[in-house]
Design a protein around this motif. Structure first.
Motif, PDB file in Angstrom:
ATOM      1  N   LEU A 114       0.587  -1.156  -0.146  1.00  0.00           N
ATOM      2  CA  LEU A 114      -0.224  -0.234  -0.247  1.00  0.00           C
ATOM      3  C   LEU A 114       0.979   1.111   0.278  1.00  0.00           C
ATOM      4  O   LEU A 114       0.902   2.142  -1.039  1.00  0.00           O
ATOM      5  N   ALA A 115       1.983   1.076   1.066  1.00  0.00           N
ATOM      6  CA  ALA A 115       2.752   2.875   0.818  1.00  0.00           C
ATOM      7  C   ALA A 115       3.356   2.308  -0.185  1.00  0.00           C
ATOM      8  O   ALA A 115       3.958   3.509  -1.182  1.00  0.00           O
ATOM      9  N   ARG A 116       3.810   1.572  -1.836  1.00  0.00           N
ATOM     10  CA  ARG A 116       4.271   1.672  -2.681  1.00  0.00           C
ATOM     11  C   ARG A 116       2.894   2.068  -3.775  1.00  0.00           C
ATOM     12  O   ARG A 116       3.662   3.081  -4.651  1.00  0.00           O
ATOM     13  N   LEU A 117       2.116   2.114  -3.601  1.00  0.00           N
ATOM     14  CA  LEU A 117       1.402   2.991  -3.784  1.00  0.00           C
ATOM     15  C   LEU A 117       0.995   3.820  -4.016  1.00  0.00           C
ATOM     16  O   LEU A 117       0.070   4.035  -4.695  1.00  0.00           O
ATOM     17  N   GLY A 118       1.079   4.244  -2.879  1.00  0.00           N
ATOM     18  CA  GLY A 118       1.022   5.843  -2.368  1.00  0.00           C
ATOM     19  C   GLY A 118       0.072   5.904  -1.255  1.00  0.00           C
ATOM     20  O   GLY A 118      -0.221   7.266  -0.957  1.00  0.00           O
ATOM     21  N   TYR A 119      -0.216   4.674  -0.962  1.00  0.00           N
ATOM     22  CA  TYR A 119      -1.050   5.086   1.101  1.00  0.00           C
ATOM     23  C   TYR A 119      -0.744   4.235   1.996  1.00  0.00           C
ATOM     24  O   TYR A 119      -0.274   3.519   1.943  1.00  0.00           O
ATOM     25  N   PRO A 120      -0.067   5.785   2.180  1.00  0.00           N
ATOM     26  CA  PRO A 120       0.693   5.159   3.839  1.00  0.00           C
ATOM     27  C   PRO A 120      -0.520   5.084   5.022  1.00  0.00           C
ATOM     28  O   PRO A 120      -1.235   5.887   5.065  1.00  0.00           O
ATOM     29  N   ILE A 121       0.274   4.401   5.996  1.00  0.00           N
ATOM     30  CA  ILE A 121      -1.218   3.908   6.676  1.00  0.00           C
ATOM     31  C   ILE A 121       0.367   2.928   7.830  1.00  0.00           C
ATOM     32  O   ILE A 121       1.165   1.948   6.920  1.00  0.00           O
ATOM     33  N   ALA A 122       0.184   2.538   8.875  1.00  0.00           N
ATOM     34  CA  ALA A 122       0.879   2.194   9.965  1.00  0.00           C
ATOM     35  C   ALA A 122       0.213   0.439   9.528  1.00  0.00           C
ATOM     36  O   ALA A 122      -0.627   0.007   9.856  1.00  0.00           O
ATOM     37  N   PRO A 123       1.400  -0.606  10.337  1.00  0.00           N
ATOM     38  CA  PRO A 123       1.425  -1.953  10.276  1.00  0.00           C
ATOM     39  C   PRO A 123       0.347  -2.105  10.816  1.00  0.00           C
ATOM     40  O   PRO A 123      -0.798  -3.016  10.418  1.00  0.00           O
ATOM     41  N   SER A 124      -0.014  -1.648  12.229  1.00  0.00           N
ATOM     42  CA  SER A 124      -0.830  -2.251  13.008  1.00  0.00           C
ATOM     43  C   SER A 124      -1.969  -1.863  12.799  1.00  0.00           C
ATOM     44  O   SER A 124      -3.502  -2.484  12.812  1.00  0.00           O
ATOM     45  N   THR A 125      -2.720  -0.657  12.068  1.00  0.00           N
ATOM     46  CA  THR A 125      -3.950  -0.556  11.620  1.00  0.00           C
ATOM     47  C   THR A 125      -4.149  -1.185  10.631  1.00  0.00           C
ATOM     48  O   THR A 125      -5.369  -2.043  10.309  1.00  0.00           O
ATOM     49  N   VAL A 126      -3.587  -2.148   9.562  1.00  0.00           N
ATOM     50  CA  VAL A 126      -4.079  -3.009   8.404  1.00  0.00           C
ATOM     51  C   VAL A 126      -4.061  -4.495   9.121  1.00  0.00           C
ATOM     52  O   VAL A 126      -5.112  -5.141   9.342  1.00  0.00           O
ATOM     53  N   TRP A 127      -2.894  -4.755  10.411  1.00  0.00           N
ATOM     54  CA  TRP A 127      -3.887  -5.623  10.913  1.00  0.00           C
ATOM     55  C   TRP A 127      -5.097  -5.166  11.494  1.00  0.00           C
ATOM     56  O   TRP A 127      -5.885  -6.407  11.859  1.00  0.00           O
ATOM     57  N   GLN A 128      -5.508  -4.561  12.378  1.00  0.00           N
ATOM     58  CA  GLN A 128      -6.959  -4.414  12.775  1.00  0.00           C
ATOM     59  C   GLN A 128      -7.698  -4.618  11.845  1.00  0.00           C
ATOM     60  O   GLN A 128      -8.609  -5.115  11.844  1.00  0.00           O
ATOM     61  N   ILE A 129      -7.809  -4.093  10.560  1.00  0.00           N
ATOM     62  CA  ILE A 129      -8.317  -4.048   9.886  1.00  0.00           C
ATOM     63  C   ILE A 129      -8.875  -5.784   9.110  1.00  0.00           C
ATOM     64  O   ILE A 129      -9.763  -5.988   9.019  1.00  0.00           O
ATOM     65  N   LEU A 130      -7.600  -6.677   9.410  1.00  0.00           N
ATOM     66  CA  LEU A 130      -7.342  -7.933   9.285  1.00  0.00           C
ATOM     67  C   LEU A 130      -8.313  -8.439  10.141  1.00  0.00           C
ATOM     68  O   LEU A 130      -9.488  -9.520  10.028  1.00  0.00           O
ATOM     69  N   HIS A 131      -7.733  -8.205  11.464  1.00  0.00           N
ATOM     70  CA  HIS A 131      -8.458  -8.562  12.393  1.00  0.00           C
ATOM     71  C   HIS A 131     -10.384  -8.242  12.842  1.00  0.00           C
ATOM     72  O   HIS A 131     -10.614  -9.798  13.007  1.00  0.00           O
ATOM     73  N   SER A 132     -10.455  -7.222  12.238  1.00  0.00           N
ATOM     74  CA  SER A 132     -12.076  -7.116  12.423  1.00  0.00           C
ATOM     75  C   SER A 132     -13.178  -7.702  11.134  1.00  0.00           C
ATOM     76  O   SER A 132     -13.742  -7.535  10.802  1.00  0.00           O
ATOM     77  N   ALA A 133     -12.390  -7.788   9.762  1.00  0.00           N
ATOM     78  CA  ALA A 133     -12.307  -8.686   8.856  1.00  0.00           C
ATOM     79  C   ALA A 133     -12.676 -10.160   9.421  1.00  0.00           C
ATOM     80  O   ALA A 133     -12.601 -10.753   8.168  1.00  0.00           O
ATOM     81  N   ARG A 134     -11.924 -10.396  10.080  1.00  0.00           N
ATOM     82  CA  ARG A 134     -11.729 -11.771  10.784  1.00  0.00           C
ATOM     83  C   ARG A 134     -10.893 -12.693   9.123  1.00  0.00           C
ATOM     84  O   ARG A 134     -11.080 -13.852   8.730  1.00  0.00           O
ATOM     85  N   ILE A 135      -9.949 -11.913   8.963  1.00  0.00           N
ATOM     86  CA  ILE A 135      -8.481 -12.636   8.299  1.00  0.00           C
ATOM     87  C   ILE A 135      -7.670 -13.014   9.112  1.00  0.00           C
ATOM     88  O   ILE A 135      -7.073 -12.251   9.836  1.00  0.00           O
ATOM     89  N   ASP A 136      -7.567 -14.671   9.108  1.00  0.00           N
ATOM     90  CA  ASP A 136      -6.699 -15.061   9.949  1.00  0.00           C
ATOM     91  C   ASP A 136      -4.740 -14.660   9.775  1.00  0.00           C
ATOM     92  O   ASP A 136      -5.051 -14.042   8.570  1.00  0.00           O
ATOM     93  N   PRO A 137      -4.409 -15.018  10.173  1.00  0.00           N
ATOM     94  CA  PRO A 137      -2.613 -14.004  10.076  1.00  0.00           C
ATOM     95  C   PRO A 137      -2.077 -14.867   9.128  1.00  0.00           C
ATOM     96  O   PRO A 137      -2.333 -16.115   8.576  1.00  0.00           O
ATOM     97  N   ALA A 138      -1.017 -14.438   8.257  1.00  0.00           N
ATOM     98  CA  ALA A 138      -0.467 -15.707   6.664  1.00  0.00           C
ATOM     99  C   ALA A 138      -0.769 -16.637   7.037  1.00  0.00           C
ATOM    100  O   ALA A 138      -0.918 -17.237   5.789  1.00  0.00           O
ATOM    101  N   PRO A 139       0.210 -16.843   7.428  1.00  0.00           N
ATOM    102  CA  PRO A 139       0.767 -18.687   7.758  1.00  0.00           C
ATOM    103  C   PRO A 139      -0.703 -19.614   7.832  1.00  0.00           C
ATOM    104  O   PRO A 139      -0.409 -20.338   7.336  1.00  0.00           O
ATOM    105  N   GLN A 140      -1.359 -19.536   8.747  1.00  0.00           N
ATOM    106  CA  GLN A 140      -2.725 -19.860   8.675  1.00  0.00           C
ATOM    107  C   GLN A 140      -3.529 -20.723   7.908  1.00  0.00           C
ATOM    108  O   GLN A 140      -4.608 -20.597   8.336  1.00  0.00           O
ATOM    109  N   ARG A 141      -3.668 -18.772   7.264  1.00  0.00           N
ATOM    110  CA  ARG A 141      -4.741 -18.754   5.859  1.00  0.00           C
ATOM    111  C   ARG A 141      -3.870 -19.644   4.880  1.00  0.00           C
ATOM    112  O   ARG A 141      -5.538 -20.432   4.399  1.00  0.00           O
TER     113      ARG A 141
END
Length: 155
Positions: free
Chosen positions: A17-44
């Motif tokens: 996202l940062a490379r595409l020009g959307y500066p966002i914190a990693p913790s915010t991305v984690w919160q979004i994934l968590h609220s969408a009930r998307i498990d962490p990468a190795p578990q998916r």
């Protein structure tokens, strides 16, 4: 992005996202994934922890001594083996004075009792007690069972 790229974690998504020009914190991305009930990468992308343990449990046997205090204030020791997949407990024997030779004989008796089921076992977990000698290990090595020791002073 997480659903399309199952191996990407929240930091990788944040970097893209940062490379595409959307500066966002990693913790915010984690919160979004968590609220969408998307498990962490190795578990998916792989088996669940329960499936992993069930797959490994089929070939695991564990040995340990239990101590029993009688009403006469005597201490007895019981050698037990447990098959992890069936949770079947094998009481190998009870004695007031366990010795290395006694333990080896109980291991031989168990190997004979299990018969062809010994072929399905891959690992024997045991602690570092001095009653488990090389002769004890040899009983299981004869059936291609690998001995795994618990960490020193594990409780």
């Amino acid at each position: 992005m997480a659903r399309e790229n199952s191996t990407w974690g929240h930091r990788r998504i944040q970097g893209e996202l940062a490379r595409l020009g959307y500066p966002i914190a990693p913790s915010t991305v984690w919160q979004i994934l968590h609220s969408a009930r998307i498990d962490p990468a190795p578990q998916r992308s792989g088996p669940t922890w329960r499936h992993f343990l069930n797959a490994q449990a089929h070939g695991i046997l564990a040995a340990d001594f239990l101590h029993l205090d009688t009403i006469a204030l005597k201490r007895l020791y019981a050698l037990v083996f447990i098959e992890h997949d069936t949770r079947r407990l094998h009481l190998a024997g009870v004695t007031a004075h366990p010795a290395a030779q006694w333990t080896v004989q109980r291991a031989r008796n168990l190997a004979m009792a299990l018969g062809c089921r010994m072929d399905s076992l891959r690992f024997l977990f045991r602690d570092r007690d001095t009653k488990y000698t090389r002769s004890f290990d040899a009983v299981f090595h004869a059936d291609d069972v690998e001995i795994l020791l618990s960490p020193p002073q594990a409780r």
